[in-house]
Design an enzyme around this catalytic site. Sequence first.
Site: not given
Ligand code: NDP
Length: 491
Positions: A251-252, A271, A402, A197, A305
Amino acid sequence: MASKAGAELTARSGTTWGYAPAPESRDVVSIDAEYGLFVDGEFRPAADGTSFATINPATEEPLARVAEAGPADVETAVTAARRAYKKVWRRMPGSERAKYLYRIARVLQERAREFAVLESLDNGKPIRESRDVDVPLAAAHFFYYAGWADKLEYAGFGRDPRPLGVAGQVIPWNFPLLMAAWKLAPALAAGNTCVLKPAETTPLTALLLAQVCHQAGLPPGVVNVLTGGGETGAALVRHPGVDKIAFTGSTEVGKQIAAVAAGTNAKLTLELGGKAANIVFDDAPVEQAIEGIVSGIFFNQGHVCCAGSRLLVQESVADIVLDRLRSRLATLQLGDPLDKNTDIGAINSRQQLDKITELAAAGDAEGAERWSPPCRLPDRGFWFPPTVFTGVSQSHRIAREEIFGPVLSVLTFRTPEEAVAKANNTPYGLSAGVWTEKGSRILWLAQRLRAGVVWANTYNRFDPASPFGGYQESGYGREGGRPGLAAYLDV
Ligand code: NDP
């Protein structure tokens, strides 16, 4: 647009010349008006017919409409992956699986320019990075894990290491193709089938990779790509037919997924985020350290990250390091991601831009001092200038949270012990950097820094053979190298 912003930056910083535009042609990639889900070896619309738009964050222009997978599509994809696992992939000798992975790697190389342009269009990252980092590294992951596929019994996991089954893989928008490669290559090499996904804002290169899987003759159902938003990801990780969940993102959301997985037998790797310290000692080679600081936080607009988002600089050299850093930042070119001169591209989405803006405002409110080089941002799209905060204390939000943007928080230290204490004062633990000429000091720090990766006199270096992963709120499990295989084996 790029050259204008770039010329402005260089002109105001006192340089007498600017860069002529050097745009990469976008004609090398043809983007369809609509994309379906890739399930069981073919593209198809979502069962309920819904779709969403993906846009170019540098211009806000729509690029394509993409199918939005719902629970019925998750069901079909997991069923297809299960069938392919039982009937084909699990039974296939490793040497045969390897041939498919090598083929995918080679096609990725052959179509590298197409992938790089598409990645920059959909994500906003500079073409120099998608061309020189994302795409070659993605191919390297497939080559690397192809080499393991027929050697699993010699990898130290016992005589008959077993795959787990169907892997549900959810990836973020910061390295869309590379994260797909990090997830798919080890899973397939170990004999699992996959439902991937991609993030809602960056689905296009994952769909092009699905085309490559098809081109490479991968049996139907071995790789499935379900585009959609968070709901789609949530439906995938909740599906009882998923034996392994691999997630990269915030992380959330990682915590929510851990709670879902806790009630199941699914194996989980996470991760998540980071707030890495990049530590510069007074004996560091300053010019090299400056380059490491810049690539540490401004590579990929800081959407990384493991970004070196906290600079810890020894007090005795803080002034000189900051002076040189400001001069260097004034030379960075911000603008059109497809221009080969561009160093800083677009922020991936309005939502992310709002988050960066809000956290930077918190830095101002809490009393840190903000600095950016003179820099005019393009009128359309999502942009944030390279930004440095000094006078940051450990309690400030910009030192703890972050930001995931081109924003550096600078703190100082006097002794190595203080550097370690400050570096470890974070709920995260993904990466760290150390700049010093003393090898003994590097080893001393590496033993004390609570971080999965510690770079010495370099930063943001990645290799498929090198394990990557975190401690604490940065997640658990490792990707890359031999440990990356263990995550997809029943060991
Ligand atoms: P998310 O954690 O929401 O997104 C990561 C992936 O998870 C996306 O494919 C997202 O889909 C999907 N997702 C969202 N909610 C769920 C859920 N409940 N269950 C399963 N999958 C889910 O990150 P964000 O894009 O919202 O970014 C928010 C913050 O997260 C950033 O500002 C940054 O600080 C951090 N981040 C960290 C990353 C890392 O590599 N450690 C990468 C990205 C973000 P979709 O995008 O379609 O909502």
